[in-house]
Structure formats: C-alpha cells, structure tokens
Design an enzyme around this catalytic site. Structure first.
Site, PDB file in Angstrom:
ATOM      1  N   GLU A  33       0.737  -1.025  -0.010  1.00 27.56           N
ATOM      2  CA  GLU A  33      -0.024  -0.074  -0.009  1.00 27.56           C
ATOM      3  C   GLU A  33       0.798   1.076  -0.110  1.00 27.56           C
ATOM      4  OE1 GLU A  33      -1.583  -0.706   4.375  1.00 27.56           O
ATOM      5  OE2 GLU A  33      -2.304   1.031   3.867  1.00 27.56           O
ATOM      6  N   HIS A  51       1.004   4.787   1.393  1.00 28.11           N
ATOM      7  CA  HIS A  51       0.089   5.089   2.729  1.00 28.11           C
ATOM      8  C   HIS A  51       1.099   6.038   3.194  1.00 28.11           C
ATOM      9  CE1 HIS A  51      -0.739   4.965   7.016  1.00 28.11           C
ATOM     10  NE2 HIS A  51      -1.914   4.089   6.743  1.00 28.11           N
ATOM     11  N   ASP A  89      -4.039   4.191  -0.237  1.00 26.94           N
ATOM     12  CA  ASP A  89      -4.741   4.249   0.907  1.00 26.94           C
ATOM     13  C   ASP A  89      -5.090   5.744   0.848  1.00 26.94           C
ATOM     14  OD1 ASP A  89      -4.530   3.520   4.339  1.00 26.94           O
ATOM     15  OD2 ASP A  89      -4.678   5.606   3.799  1.00 26.94           O
ATOM     16  N   GLU A  91     -11.781   1.853   5.699  1.00 26.04           N
ATOM     17  CA  GLU A  91     -10.842   1.702   6.588  1.00 26.04           C
ATOM     18  C   GLU A  91     -11.047   2.810   7.598  1.00 26.04           C
ATOM     19  OE1 GLU A  91      -6.757  -0.421   6.269  1.00 26.04           O
ATOM     20  OE2 GLU A  91      -6.892   1.586   5.832  1.00 26.04           O
TER      21      GLU A  91
END
Lengths: 302, 134
Positions: free
Chosen positions: A151, A153, A183, A268
């Site tokens: 990811e 991030h 993300d 998330e």
C-alpha cells in the site's frame, strides 16, 4: 461512462471493538448491512489459529460468506523483517512469509494480498530485500490467482521513489500479480484530532507530522491509476451532515472515476476508537461515497 | 470476550502462595490491531500506585507459558492472537493489598514497517483496577 465502484469494508475499521464488543459474525452483519459486497480482513487478526486455521474455522468462514453474501477482497499481512532485535529475515525467510500468506489468502478465497514490507526511513522506503522475496512468489501468486499489492500510505505520496520502485518492478517483470494499493489517507488535507484510541497532543503532532495530512493532490491518482488494483478508503471522522472532516472526497472520487477504476473502495475507519463508534462511521462513509459516485455519474460534478 | 480497553479488570491478581505472595499479574489484550509473533513485543513497563517496574524484569504469560524478556525477544514461533489475553507478571514479594490501585502500562510493540529509530512503538494505557484477594 467509466465503470462502477465496488464497495467493501475492512475489519480494520472495527479495531478494539473486534473481540470485545464484536464477534466475527457481528462484523459480517455490520458490513453486509451497508450494502457492501466485499469483506477485507487482517490475516493475523480475524483468522483464528493463524497461520494454520482449523477446519472448524474454515467451515465457519465459508458459512458466513454464504449467509451474508460477501466476497473476500483483500487480506492484510505483514513481513516481520526485524524478526528479532538481533537480526533481520533473510530473503529465503521473507519469501516463506509471503508464500505462507499467499496460500492462506487463497485458501480463504481472497483475490488480493497486502503485505507490509519492513521499511528503512521516515518516508517509508522498503528494505531492499522486498524485491527478491516478492519476485520469488510471482509464479505462485499467478497460479493462485492472487494479486500482491503493497500500500501507498501516508507519509509516502504518489510522486515518490517508493512508488517508482514498485512500478519499475511491474514493468521489469511484466507481472499481472503485483499492483499498487492506494490508501486514501494520502489525500487527507486537514489535521486529525484522534489517532486510534488517543487524542492527538502537540507532542505527537511534532513527531508525526503526517497526522496533519500530506495533502496529495487527487489528480496525481491519474498518473498511476493503470497500476492501482485496490483502494483502501481510509477515513477518520464524518459528521452527521456527511461532511468528512479530513479527506476531500469530492475531488478524490472525481479523479478515481475519471481514471476508469472499477475495483473496490474498501472502508478503513481509523478514527476515535470509542466502543461502537466505527459501525455508524462506516455507514456514513458508504452513504457519502455512493452519493458522490451517483452525482458524478449524473454529471453534477466532473 | 475481552474488555474494550487494553488493561482488563479481570485477571488483576496476586500470584504465589497465599501468605507468601510473590507478585501480581495484570491481564491485557494485545496492544496492537493484529496478532503477532511474541518476538514483535519488547516488553511492558508497569507503574502501580506510582511504583515503577521495568520491562526488562517483568515477565509475560500467555496460555500456559511464561516468558522472560530475553525469551520473548527470541520467540519467533509462538504467537499472540487478536482475541486472546496475556498477562504481565510483576515480582513484588507480598503482592498488592486488596482494594483499588492505579495501574499504568506502557506496552512496547515492534513494527517492522515503522522507521528503524521509532520501530519500538510505545502504547500507554492507565486505569484503576481492583485486587480482590490478598
């Protein structure tokens, strides 16, 4: 018109509630009731007996998928690069960690595996072994039909050598079994007030500047969209007017729609961990994202 | 199921023979959002009623095993699941008096995906807990 998004939820949204005020079946119920079609899990979290789940667990898992009409999307995993304080994993051991998780993800029906590689720096440069132990697993990933997706991030933006390294790897190997996970926390443009169970104080803010948001321009998504296979729809706080306090969803959804992405948006929630707060926060996000997608499709914004 | 907070109410107890207690135990859930190998934990600092007990000395119990700090650092096979509790074992001859105590725990969790200089990440929790039996 670009394709439609698929909507999912990660059990990460329910951290702290999970195992205390929420069972695995409760999580399925909450996720399915949003209208989502996909469930994302933390491998060493929701899988009882990880890494060797019992047949009873497997029966329960498939029973729940069937009962709640959800498909497994992504399984999160970790490569414990700093295996002990004294030593790091070898490439062979790293490959074995990844192989274990690929096989487990496949066994449970997942199509994506997000490994967290060890990092070397504050902008999250992965340790150099990742490339060798991932490459050793590309054929297996292909056989199993699983896409490995590290990811992107915060605090790593899209225009960064971490992302370039992953793209070079895809181009060099020609693989279809490795891609980028984005993300959406990278688009955060206003400061957080809570991070997990903690109110953020000035001390934490000083050490973790990314808590104020790294403000990646949503347009940058278009530059890497062809490599993006999965999106974790990170968020922290959506108020009762469906206003997200940190993530600028309108330009984000616009960019993702214009890219033609038609994969998952997997919620998330990473806000304040008061018991049960996450459940309705996830519902608000689904209402908000579906509304924006509809308005985009109707030409109300571009 | 576990209690929501890190430090659990149940499991706060004296251990060792009655009348000759050796110390006290604090039950906690995993200070992380996922399960891990035990080697990914670097111990627990404990402060009870203002008295500090260092992570290098405190031990950790899970299921039927007890680990010293040195043993836990090298334990790469045994794992701590998300839905399991563990307990911090603190040596204190005589144990704690029955009644309410102020408990603080600083759990030191290791993340390979955090930058090396901050990869041992402190997670702090505090609450009041009650010892029932002397």
């Amino acid at each position: 018109m670009p394709g439609s998004f698929k909507y999912g939820v990660s059990t990460y949204s329910y951290v702290d509630d999970y195992g205390s005020v929420m069972t695995l079946e409760d999580a399925f119920d909450h996720i399915a009731d949003t209208g989502a079609t996909g469930i994302e899990i933390l491998g060493e979290g929701q899988i009882e007996g990880f890494p060797n789940p019992s047949s009873q667990f497997l029966d329960r898992w498939f029973g729940l998928l069937d009962k709640y009409k959800l498909e497994p999307t992504n399984m999160c995993s970790w490569v414990d690069m700093r295996i002990t304080l004294q030593r790091n994993l070898t490439i062979e051991e790293g490959a074995a960690e990844l192989e274990r998780d690929l096989r487990l993800a496949h066994q449970l029906g997942f199509k994506f595996l997000r490994p967290k590689f060890g990092v070397l720096s504050h902008d999250l440069m992965p340790e150099p072994q990742w490339e060798a132990y991932t490459e050793r697993n590309l054929e297996l990933a292909h056989e199993l039909g699983v896409v490995i997706c590290p990811e992107i991030h915060a605090p790593t933006p899209i225009k960064h050598e971490v992302v370039d390294g992953y793209i070079n790897f895809i181009e060099r190997t020609g693989t279809k079994n490795f891609g980028l996970m984005i993300d959406t926390g990278i688009f955060q443009d206003r400061p957080l007030t809570h991070w997990g169970s903690h109110q953020i104080n000035e001390e934490a803010r000083k050490h973790m500047e990314f808590l104020n948001g790294i403000k990646v321009p949503p347009e940058h998504f278009l530059d890497v969209a062809q490599y993006v296979v999965f999106i974790q729809a990170k968020f922290h706080d959506i108020d009762e007017n469906l206003e997200d306090q940190n993530i600028p969803w309108k330009p984000v959804i616009s960019a993702i729609k214009r890219s033609g992405y038609s994969g998952y948006l997997s919620s998330e929630y990473e806000g304040w961990r008061a018991p049960w707060r996450s459940i309705d926060q996830v519902r608000r996000q689904h209402a908000l994202l579906r509304k924006l997608e509809r308005e985009f499709d109707e030409g109300k914004f571009a | 199921m576990l209690e929501h907070q890190l430090i659990q109410s149940t499991g706060f107890r004296n251990f060792g023979p009655v009348g000759a207690r050796e110390g006290f135990a604090i039950r906690i859930r995993i200070p992380n959002y996922h399960g891990t190998r035990l080697s990914q934990l670097d111990g627990f600092d404990v402060t009870v009623d203002g008295v500090y007990y260092d992570h290098e000395i405190n031990r950790f119990g899970i299921r039927d095993e007890v680990y010293t700090m040195a043993e836990m650092r090298e334990e790469t096979t045994a794992r701590w699941g998300l839905a399991e509790w563990g307990e911090i074992l603190v040596d204190k001859p005589g144990g704690l008096e029955p009644g309410v105590h102020k408990i603080e725990v600083l759990a030191r969790i290791r993340y390979s995906y955090f930058p090396p200089d901050v990869h041992i990440f402190p997670m702090h929790a505090e609450r009041y807990g009650t010892i029932c039996i002397a």
